[in-house]
Design an enzyme around this catalytic site. Structure first.
Site, PDB file in Angstrom:
ATOM      1  N   LEU A   1     138.643   3.176  19.985  1.00 44.55           N
ATOM      2  CA  LEU A   1     138.309   3.730  19.235  1.00 44.55           C
ATOM      3  C   LEU A   1     140.347   4.936  19.240  1.00 44.55           C
ATOM      4  O   LEU A   1     140.286   6.072  19.024  1.00 44.55           O
ATOM      5  CB  LEU A   1     137.313   5.174  19.702  1.00 44.55           C
ATOM      6  CG  LEU A   1     136.267   4.546  19.320  1.00 44.55           C
ATOM      7  CD1 LEU A   1     135.316   5.010  20.044  1.00 44.55           C
ATOM      8  CD2 LEU A   1     135.486   3.690  18.385  1.00 44.55           C
TER       9      LEU A   1
ATOM     10  N   SER B   1     142.108   5.319  22.219  1.00 50.62           N
ATOM     11  CA  SER B   1     142.703   6.195  23.153  1.00 50.62           C
ATOM     12  C   SER B   1     144.189   6.680  23.550  1.00 50.62           C
ATOM     13  O   SER B   1     144.510   7.768  23.833  1.00 50.62           O
ATOM     14  CB  SER B   1     142.007   6.326  24.291  1.00 50.62           C
ATOM     15  OG  SER B   1     142.380   4.486  24.400  1.00 50.62           O
ATOM     16  N   SER B   2     144.414   5.693  23.160  1.00 47.77           N
ATOM     17  CA  SER B   2     146.341   5.346  23.372  1.00 47.77           C
ATOM     18  C   SER B   2     146.697   5.829  22.164  1.00 47.77           C
ATOM     19  O   SER B   2     147.739   6.636  22.418  1.00 47.77           O
ATOM     20  CB  SER B   2     146.855   4.133  23.407  1.00 47.77           C
ATOM     21  OG  SER B   2     146.740   3.572  22.411  1.00 47.77           O
TER      22      SER B   2
ATOM     23  N   ASP C   1     146.971   3.978  14.064  1.00 46.32           N
ATOM     24  CA  ASP C   1     146.048   4.622  14.872  1.00 46.32           C
ATOM     25  C   ASP C   1     146.367   5.842  14.347  1.00 46.32           C
ATOM     26  O   ASP C   1     146.113   7.131  14.948  1.00 46.32           O
ATOM     27  CB  ASP C   1     146.283   4.074  15.843  1.00 46.32           C
ATOM     28  CG  ASP C   1     145.293   2.205  15.640  1.00 46.32           C
ATOM     29  OD1 ASP C   1     144.671   2.222  14.604  1.00 46.32           O
ATOM     30  OD2 ASP C   1     145.387   1.554  16.576  1.00 46.32           O
TER      31      ASP C   1
HETATM   32  C1  GLA Z   1     144.767  -1.831  15.774  1.00 48.42           C
HETATM   33  C2  GLA Z   1     146.624  -1.353  15.561  1.00 48.42           C
HETATM   34  C3  GLA Z   1     146.233  -1.090  14.373  1.00 48.42           C
HETATM   35  C4  GLA Z   1     146.113  -2.387  13.316  1.00 48.42           C
HETATM   36  C5  GLA Z   1     144.246  -2.453  14.276  1.00 48.42           C
HETATM   37  C6  GLA Z   1     143.273  -3.348  12.662  1.00 48.42           C
HETATM   38  O1  GLA Z   1     144.061  -0.931  15.722  1.00 48.42           O
HETATM   39  O2  GLA Z   1     146.593  -0.740  16.898  1.00 48.42           O
HETATM   40  O3  GLA Z   1     147.799  -0.877  13.631  1.00 48.42           O
HETATM   41  O4  GLA Z   1     146.692  -3.035  13.266  1.00 48.42           O
HETATM   42  O5  GLA Z   1     144.577  -3.260  14.884  1.00 48.42           O
HETATM   43  O6  GLA Z   1     143.818  -2.939  11.643  1.00 48.42           O
END
Ligand code: GLA
Length: 406
Positions: free
Chosen positions: A149, A151-152, A196
């Site tokens: 989810l 968190s980082s 993210d």
């Molecule tokens: C992780 C990575 C994202 C993305 C997803 C897959 O969350 O941090 O950059 O590549 O996997 O969609």
């Protein structure tokens, strides 16, 4: 069981195994932690959310499309300036204080563990030419660790927002995801894409974020499940992350190799209508399947956006389920726990279900009638018990705002 105010307890990091679980509001915990640790009130508090991705997996580092939304689960940083190039960080998760100075942020890799995300943000800001203020920080979080989810990214975004405000730095919101991503890629050493950090910084309440990962152009797409009598059930698969880092990196390498073989800058440049021609030019079956996932997944994002723009949120279910099948069969990033959660949710009446995030564990999204969320959750839990898996966790996800000052 599915009350959104009852977050799934985070899997504690090893150092926190003896600590009692945090209680109370996360913003209050950050402020109280700051006062207790440093003996004075913080100058402010900054929050950043976790995220789920509605659709568009492993497309971001292929310059493609994603559609995440932010969660009500948040990480909060209480902070105040301190003199000199010194950063002091306390986290409720380990109840430990980490201190670092100019030497540790002169080059990547000099701080490790959870504090590397904080040091990485300081390093990336300095690399980008900003005069980062020294600071004391206290961190509290409701975003579960290791559940996919983000968190980082939440930690990076909250720290970034705090340092930008404390230092009066000139860094608009649309430029922040790249700084946070650089902290994660270059300082922490995780080769993630831009999704993210973009989600946790740029999302808006009530909306999903349609992001073009090449141009970083965004469109905020209204995503009102409640108005349609629907809910998004987030199922924490509780699967241990098996070799997730190495597998993620190997998928990324395979995609870059495929783009090179096809003579395009990135797989985003293979249009869905040209997919068969592209596949015919590749010899290796594994590479062909990786390409098929990325190209069809980009198209599924566009199709989902078109349905949402048309107000047809109830019709996106089949696209979610097709995305899962593509991740399972072509990209090969699912594990038995997430496949079981998807199958059990669909059998219990979900309109669509898919793993969300990087894969090899993490969470599953299931689009359900709002009044059937508990029934679907119970069915998934029962199937898990039948197979002897660790009990899953559940949230209801409503689209929340991105990082902001409280
Ligand atoms: C992780 C990575 C994202 C993305 C997803 C897959 O969350 O941090 O950059 O590549 O996997 O969609």
């Amino acid at each position: 069981m599915t009350d959104p105010a009852l977050p799934v307890p985070a899997a504690p990091p090893p150092a926190a195994s003896a600590a009692p679980p945090p209680v109370g509001d996360v913003a209050d915990r950050a402020a109280a932690g700051f006062r207790h640790r440093y003996g004075a009130p913080a100058a402010g508090r900054w929050a950043a959310p976790g995220r789920v991705n509605l659709i568009g997996e492993h497309t971001d580092y292929n310059d493609g499309f994603v559609l995440p939304f932010a969660l009500p689960l948040r990480t909060v940083v209480a902070a105040a300036p301190q003199d000199g190039d010194r950063w002091t960080v306390w986290s409720e998760l380990s109840d430990a204080v980490v201190e670092f100075g100019a030497d540790e942020v002169a080059a990547p890799g000099r701080v490790d563990g959870w504090a590397a995300y904080v040091a990485g943000v300081v390093w990336a800001l300095r690399e980008a030419g900003h005069a980062v203020p020294g600071a004391r920080l206290a961190i509290a979080s409701d975003v579960p660790l290791g559940s996919g989810l983000s968190s980082s990214a939440a930690l990076e975004a909250a720290v970034l927002a705090a340092l930008v405000d404390l230092g009066g730095l000139d860094l608009p919101a649309e430029a922040r995801p790249r700084v946070a991503q650089r902290a994660e890629n270059a300082y922490v050493g995780a080769p993630t894409g831009i999704m993210d950090q973009s989600a946790v910084i740029r999302c808006r309440a009530g909306h999903a974020l349609f992001l073009d990962c090449r141009t970083e152009a965004v469109e905020h797409i209204p995503f009102d499940l409640a108005a349609a009598g629907l809910a998004m059930l987030v199922i924490d698969s509780r699967a241990p992350h098996r070799h997730a880092d190495g597998e993620y990196a190997s998928r990324r390498t395979a995609c870059e190799k495929a783009a090179g073989l096809l003579g395009v800058p990135a797989l985003r440049d293979v249009a869905a209508v040209d997919l068969d021609d592209a596949l015919a030019r590749l010899d290796d079956d594994e590479i062909r399947r990786r390409v098929r996932h990325v190209v069809t997944e980009d198209q599924r994002v566009l199709d989902t956006v078109a349905l949402l723009r048309a107000g047809r949120v109830g019709d996106i279910g089949p696209l979610l389920t097709a995305s899962h099948a593509s991740m399972r069969d072509d990209f090969e990033i699912t594990v038995p726990e997430v496949d079981t959660a998807v199958e059990a949710a669909l059998a219990a009446g979900a309109y669509g279900a898919r793993m969300t995030g990087g894969g090899f564990g993490g969470c599953v999204l299931a689009l359900v009638d709002a009044d059937r969320a508990d029934t679907v959750a119970d069915a998934v839990a029962a199937e898990y018990a039948e197979r002897g898996f660790r009990a899953p966790g559940f949230h209801l996800a409503t689209p929340a705002p991105g990082a902001h000052r409280l």
